[in-house]
Enzyme design. Structure first.
Site, mmCIF file in Angstrom:
data_model
loop_
_atom_site.group_PDB
_atom_site.id
_atom_site.type_symbol
_atom_site.label_atom_id
_atom_site.label_comp_id
_atom_site.label_asym_id
_atom_site.label_seq_id
_atom_site.Cartn_x
_atom_site.Cartn_y
_atom_site.Cartn_z
ATOM 1 N N PRO A 155 -0.162 105.403 96.821
ATOM 2 C CA PRO A 155 0.872 105.384 95.785
ATOM 3 C C PRO A 155 2.081 104.547 96.194
ATOM 4 O O PRO A 155 2.701 103.892 95.346
ATOM 5 C CB PRO A 155 1.224 106.865 95.622
ATOM 6 C CG PRO A 155 -0.030 107.591 96.000
ATOM 7 C CD PRO A 155 -0.620 106.777 97.129
ATOM 8 N N TYR A 156 2.405 104.562 97.495
ATOM 9 C CA TYR A 156 3.509 103.729 97.969
ATOM 10 C C TYR A 156 3.240 102.257 97.696
ATOM 11 O O TYR A 156 4.058 101.559 97.082
ATOM 12 C CB TYR A 156 3.738 103.947 99.461
ATOM 13 C CG TYR A 156 4.555 102.846 100.104
ATOM 14 C CD1 TYR A 156 5.893 102.653 99.771
ATOM 15 C CD2 TYR A 156 3.983 101.972 101.029
ATOM 16 C CE1 TYR A 156 6.642 101.642 100.334
ATOM 17 C CE2 TYR A 156 4.724 100.951 101.600
ATOM 18 C CZ TYR A 156 6.054 100.786 101.255
ATOM 19 O OH TYR A 156 6.777 99.761 101.808
ATOM 20 N N SER A 157 2.094 101.751 98.150
ATOM 21 C CA SER A 157 1.823 100.326 97.976
ATOM 22 C C SER A 157 1.688 99.961 96.503
ATOM 23 O O SER A 157 2.123 98.885 96.081
ATOM 24 C CB SER A 157 0.566 99.911 98.746
ATOM 25 O OG SER A 157 -0.581 100.558 98.260
ATOM 26 N N SER A 159 3.358 101.325 94.060
ATOM 27 C CA SER A 159 4.719 101.246 93.514
ATOM 28 C C SER A 159 5.402 99.954 93.931
ATOM 29 O O SER A 159 6.167 99.365 93.160
ATOM 30 C CB SER A 159 5.543 102.464 93.951
ATOM 31 O OG SER A 159 5.871 102.418 95.329
#
Length: 333
Positions: A155-157, A159
């Site tokens: 989810p970080y990458s 976003s």
């Protein structure tokens, strides 16, 4: 490659100034003679994050502003009057993005939108938007250049990919002078315990077993002063507008090899054990990162200067001098 800008007496905003890279960038911009406005995330304790480590004489030259990138009014106030904006504010911890993905979209995507819109409204001369090598995911080929496919493996990458596309769209749609800088794995003094290098150093110093996740993934490690020089060079080059520019060392090392190198530099050996909670989900793990930095060399004066051994030695020295900054027994997500 053309340089047309100087930061002397220029008003510059750094979002995420309380972070690891942001605090070093603020310090470097003060050296350049810039009038630095440092945006830190508002908190009731009035704590400025890593800016708290800066010398008093440096902080005296910095305008510190508390705010939140998810608030558009806050961003309009922060950007007003600035010629250059370095946008570093983001949630960055990958493990926590599995637990709180919505917060990553709010800060990294919506926050970036607010910064870009404020920059458009106030006609900022240059916006440097911070990406991450995590956007590439596991290398499909190496070294990784700027046209490598983007892969949302966490989810970080995902976003950050969304934020990058917004930045690109504001260049294409509104002619906003945006440059996207894509640093690979930065390390150095003041880095948080959620990063692998301070984790290894603090655990080895404590003398307990070294608890790590997967040892085989490789990373391209770039010392923080080199990364910061990349930000400076990307900002002052006309050639980087509308471009993505990788900033990395062009060297590759596995986590296992990194641990052995650090133990050798510290002249201390401890057993390594696998900690299951530190292992990413299989399809989410980025197995290989190796930077192709030739575009940076072509568009700017930037090139890496610090060897991994030199950088690790400086980082070890800082961690050992600040034992209270780390909790070696706690897994920091």
């Amino acid at each position: 490659m053309i340089k047309t800008a100087s930061f002397h007496e220029s008003t510059v905003l750094v979002t995420g100034a309380g972070g690891f890279i942001g605090s070093h960038l603020v310090e470097r911009l003060v050296e350049e003679g810039a009038k630095v406005r440092a945006l830190v995330h508002y908190n009731a304790r009035n704590h400025w994050g890593n800016l708290e480590w800066l010398p008093a004489e440096v902080l005296a030259k910095v305008e510190i502003m508390a705010g939140d990138v998810t608030d558009p009014f806050s961003m309009e106030r922060a950007v007003e009057g600035c010629e250059t904006v370095f946008h570093l504010a983001a949630l960055i911890a990958i493990p926590y993005s599995y637990a709180a993905p919505q917060s990553y979209v709010a800060t990294n995507v919506l926050g970036t939108l607010n910064v870009l819109e404020a920059c458009r409204k106030h006609r900022v001369k240059k916006v440097v938007h911070t990406s991450t090598s995590e956007c590439y995911g596991t290398a499909r080929y190496a070294p990784i250049d700027e046209i490598h496919p983007l892969q949302g493996q966490s989810p970080y990458s995902a976003s950050k990919i969304g934020a990058d596309m917004l930045a690109e769209s504001y260049f294409r749609s509104f002619d906003l002078p945006v440059a996207i800088i894509r640093p690979f794995n930065t390390f150095g003094p003041r880095q948080s315990a959620r990063a692998v290098i301070p984790t290894i150093i603090s655990q080895v110093a404590a003398g307990s077993n070294l608890r790590l996740g997967s040892l085989h993934p490789t990373r391209d490690l770039n010392y923080v002063s080199d990364t910061v020089e990349g930000f400076i060079e990307v900002a002052i080059s006309d050639e980087t507008v509308g471009q993505v520019t990788n900033i990395g060392s062009g060297r590759e090392i596995s986590i296992g090899e990194l641990a052995q190198t650090i133990m050798k530099l510290m002249d201390k050996t401890v057993p390594i054990e696998t900690d299951l909670q530190r292992i990413r989900p299989e399809a989410s793990e980025v197995e290989r990162l190796l930077c192709d930095n030739r575009k940076a060399l072509r568009l700017t004066n930037w090139r890496p200067k610090t060897t991994i051994e030199e950088g690790l030695t400086k980082t070890i020295r800082w961690v050992l001098a600040h034992p209270g900054a780390y909790k070696p027994d706690l897994y920091a997500t």
